[in-house]
Design a protein around this motif. Structure first.
Motif, mmCIF file in Angstrom:
data_model
loop_
_atom_site.group_PDB
_atom_site.id
_atom_site.type_symbol
_atom_site.label_atom_id
_atom_site.label_comp_id
_atom_site.label_asym_id
_atom_site.label_seq_id
_atom_site.Cartn_x
_atom_site.Cartn_y
_atom_site.Cartn_z
ATOM 1 N N ALA A 211 0.779 -1.120 -0.363
ATOM 2 C CA ALA A 211 0.259 -0.317 -0.221
ATOM 3 C C ALA A 211 0.910 1.806 -0.304
ATOM 4 N N GLU A 212 0.911 2.383 -0.550
ATOM 5 C CA GLU A 212 1.736 3.382 -1.232
ATOM 6 C C GLU A 212 1.181 4.649 -0.023
ATOM 7 N N GLU A 213 2.397 5.592 0.821
ATOM 8 C CA GLU A 213 1.362 6.016 1.099
ATOM 9 C C GLU A 213 0.312 7.071 0.837
ATOM 10 N N PRO A 214 -0.519 7.561 1.762
ATOM 11 C CA PRO A 214 -1.631 8.240 1.412
ATOM 12 C C PRO A 214 -1.517 9.030 0.723
ATOM 13 N N LYS A 215 -2.397 9.775 0.752
ATOM 14 C CA LYS A 215 -1.676 10.437 -1.652
ATOM 15 C C LYS A 215 -2.982 12.004 -0.768
ATOM 16 N N PRO A 216 -2.666 13.505 -0.918
ATOM 17 C CA PRO A 216 -3.315 13.757 -0.471
ATOM 18 C C PRO A 216 -5.038 14.803 -1.247
ATOM 19 N N THR A 217 -5.469 14.680 -0.644
ATOM 20 C CA THR A 217 -6.822 14.763 -1.525
ATOM 21 C C THR A 217 -7.717 16.271 -1.748
ATOM 22 N N PRO A 218 -8.525 16.771 -2.194
ATOM 23 C CA PRO A 218 -8.973 17.860 -2.873
ATOM 24 C C PRO A 218 -9.658 18.874 -1.418
ATOM 25 N N SER A 219 -9.383 19.969 -1.145
ATOM 26 C CA SER A 219 -10.264 20.063 -0.364
ATOM 27 C C SER A 219 -11.786 20.615 -0.984
ATOM 28 N N ASN A 223 -11.622 26.119 -5.463
ATOM 29 C CA ASN A 223 -12.731 26.665 -7.171
ATOM 30 C C ASN A 223 -11.031 27.110 -8.083
ATOM 31 N N ASN A 224 -11.352 28.044 -9.108
ATOM 32 C CA ASN A 224 -10.006 27.772 -10.239
ATOM 33 C C ASN A 224 -9.442 29.038 -9.968
ATOM 34 N N VAL A 225 -9.777 29.608 -8.790
ATOM 35 C CA VAL A 225 -8.661 30.842 -8.597
ATOM 36 C C VAL A 225 -7.766 30.333 -8.694
ATOM 37 N N LYS A 226 -6.593 31.278 -8.738
ATOM 38 C CA LYS A 226 -4.708 30.666 -9.239
ATOM 39 C C LYS A 226 -4.705 31.176 -7.314
ATOM 40 N N TYR A 227 -3.790 30.230 -6.959
ATOM 41 C CA TYR A 227 -2.847 29.696 -5.570
ATOM 42 C C TYR A 227 -4.058 30.055 -4.696
ATOM 43 N N ASP A 233 -6.041 15.606 4.122
ATOM 44 C CA ASP A 233 -5.935 15.545 5.383
ATOM 45 C C ASP A 233 -4.890 14.815 6.145
ATOM 46 N N LEU A 234 -4.348 14.695 5.695
ATOM 47 C CA LEU A 234 -2.391 14.245 6.268
ATOM 48 C C LEU A 234 -1.460 15.242 6.342
ATOM 49 N N GLY A 235 -2.173 16.677 6.560
ATOM 50 C CA GLY A 235 -1.636 17.960 6.569
ATOM 51 C C GLY A 235 -0.540 18.802 5.863
ATOM 52 N N VAL A 236 -0.587 17.893 4.519
ATOM 53 C CA VAL A 236 -0.012 19.167 3.638
ATOM 54 C C VAL A 236 -0.773 20.028 3.116
ATOM 55 N N LYS A 237 0.043 20.741 2.854
ATOM 56 C CA LYS A 237 -0.178 22.077 2.393
ATOM 57 C C LYS A 237 -0.532 22.325 0.541
ATOM 58 N N TRP A 238 -1.733 22.758 0.150
ATOM 59 C CA TRP A 238 -1.449 22.113 -1.813
ATOM 60 C C TRP A 238 -2.343 23.377 -1.951
ATOM 61 N N TYR A 239 -1.643 23.776 -3.462
ATOM 62 C CA TYR A 239 -1.710 25.043 -4.431
ATOM 63 C C TYR A 239 -2.575 24.708 -4.950
ATOM 64 N N LYS A 240 -3.663 25.645 -5.495
ATOM 65 C CA LYS A 240 -4.805 25.468 -6.678
ATOM 66 C C LYS A 240 -3.653 26.091 -7.474
ATOM 67 N N GLU A 241 -3.070 25.687 -8.837
ATOM 68 C CA GLU A 241 -2.383 26.191 -10.073
ATOM 69 C C GLU A 241 -3.018 25.603 -11.213
ATOM 70 N N ASP A 242 -3.502 26.176 -12.915
ATOM 71 C CA ASP A 242 -3.478 25.445 -13.641
ATOM 72 C C ASP A 242 -2.544 25.671 -14.327
ATOM 73 N N GLY A 243 -1.860 24.541 -15.257
ATOM 74 C CA GLY A 243 -0.993 25.400 -16.043
ATOM 75 C C GLY A 243 -0.192 23.490 -17.061
ATOM 76 N N ASP A 276 -3.025 20.770 -11.993
ATOM 77 C CA ASP A 276 -4.104 21.362 -11.210
ATOM 78 C C ASP A 276 -3.576 22.276 -10.168
ATOM 79 N N ALA A 277 -2.385 22.104 -9.595
ATOM 80 C CA ALA A 277 -2.245 22.291 -8.126
ATOM 81 C C ALA A 277 -0.475 21.407 -8.308
ATOM 82 N N PHE A 278 -0.380 22.182 -7.083
ATOM 83 C CA PHE A 278 1.199 21.876 -6.437
ATOM 84 C C PHE A 278 1.521 22.247 -5.535
ATOM 85 N N SER A 279 3.058 21.446 -4.564
ATOM 86 C CA SER A 279 3.268 21.581 -2.662
ATOM 87 C C SER A 279 4.567 20.828 -3.250
ATOM 88 N N LYS A 280 5.112 21.713 -1.981
ATOM 89 C CA LYS A 280 6.452 21.999 -1.393
ATOM 90 C C LYS A 280 6.298 21.119 -0.665
#
Length: 318
Positions: A211-219, A223-227, A233-243, A276-280
């Protein structure tokens, strides 16, 4: 004495359960629905695996809800099950794959045809049904083709069931490896079972299943607003960005945003990924690729320092 372990079976109805919910439930094994008939695939396979693993589940099996009434249809459904189990759960030979047989009039010969197809493809086989349906099947014949027998019998009414059942109510039957004793384990609206044999525990832990590590799930509010940002639910912060990202070197595309998450494919220089999103996190800048059936793929696009500042890019952004 056989060690009793708590088992949950997971379908789309359990898609809202969180990692903390699974920790509260305390199950150590899970059986995840892959498919039904030849026209339905559970869209939550990966998140069900990932979240339950994050909540303490350490062994998995998978099931298909059968809709067939003849041998040829049974073989078609078995092949559909295998194909989608490989695609979405990365099953390997030796994995336990189970037929959910709970429709009236399903012939024993067709059950055997289904199980033979699984076994011929290199998988361990399982058979599930309800106690009240058991008389319609020839269990003695089916047992020759099933490595695992899972039987359901519980009171109606949906009242919360205990983690460990009252064995005074055990449904007497031959060969039972796992007993589903409630459809509302601890009030979490999830079917609860308990292992009865060492065979059951062994089959939930084939050496090739990971089983892989739990992956992020979106809020649900993104919406489609940039950033626009959210924390999964794992505490990882994601940012909306389409590119789009055009690779300048080979990069692994994975089912989760971790370097040890299961591999989907290795992408080559010149390949273009729409994201559609990125995380650091964990030293990398991760991108999220939208895939079919509500699934996501993840790839590291370069490195970042401990402050989240990008230090390298392995391609070109547009």
């Amino acid at each position: 004495m056989t060690n009793r372990e708590v088992v949950v079976d997971l379908a789309s109805f359990q898609s809202e359960l969180t990692v903390q919910d699974y920790k509260n439930i305390g199950a150590t094994k899970a059986i995840v629905k892959i498919s039904e008939n030849t026209n339905y695939v559970n869209p939550y396979i990966r998140s069900l695996i990932d979240r339950s693993a994050g909540g303490g589940v350490n062994g998995f099996a998978f099931y298909h809800f059968g809709r067939f009434y003849n041998d040829s249809a049974a073989v078609a459904e078995a092949n559909y099950f295998i194909a989608n189990a490989k695609r979405y759960a990365n099953v390997q030979p030796g994995t336990l794959l189970i037929l959910d047989a709970e429709i009236k009039g399903m012939p024993t010969s067709s059950v055997i045809a289904f199980l033979q197809t699984l076994r011929n493809a290199g998988y361990h086989t399982g058979f599930y049904t309800y106690k009240f349906l058991l008389p319609q099947f020839n269990l003695e014949e089916i047992h020759k083709y099933a490595d695992f027998f899972w039987l359901a019998a519980y009171p109606l009414g949906g009242q919360p069931g205990p983690r460990v059942p009252d064995f005074n109510y055990f449904p007497s039957a031959n060969y039972v490896d796992c007993w589903q004793h409630t459809d509302n384990l601890l009030g979490y609206k999830v079917d609860g079972s308990i292992t009865l044999t060492d065979n059951a525990i062994k089959l939930f832990n084939p050496s090739e299943v990971k089983a892989e590590e739990p992956k992020p799930t979106p809020s649900p509010n993104q919406n489609n607003v940039k950033y626009d940002s959210w924390t999964d639910d794992l505490g990882v912060k994601w940012y909306k960005e389409d590119g789009t990202f055009t690779l300048s070197e080979s990069i692994n595309l994975r089912w989760g945003a971790k370097t040890d998450s299961d591999l989907i494919a290795t992408l080559n220089p010149g390949d273009v990924v729409k994201y559609d999103a990125f995380s650091k996190h964990d030293g990398y800048v991760w991108l999220r690729q939208v895939r079919d059936n509500g699934q996501f793929g993840y790839l590291a696009s370069g490195e970042c320092d401990s402050n989240g500042k990008r230090t390298s890019a392995w391609g070109k952004f547009e």
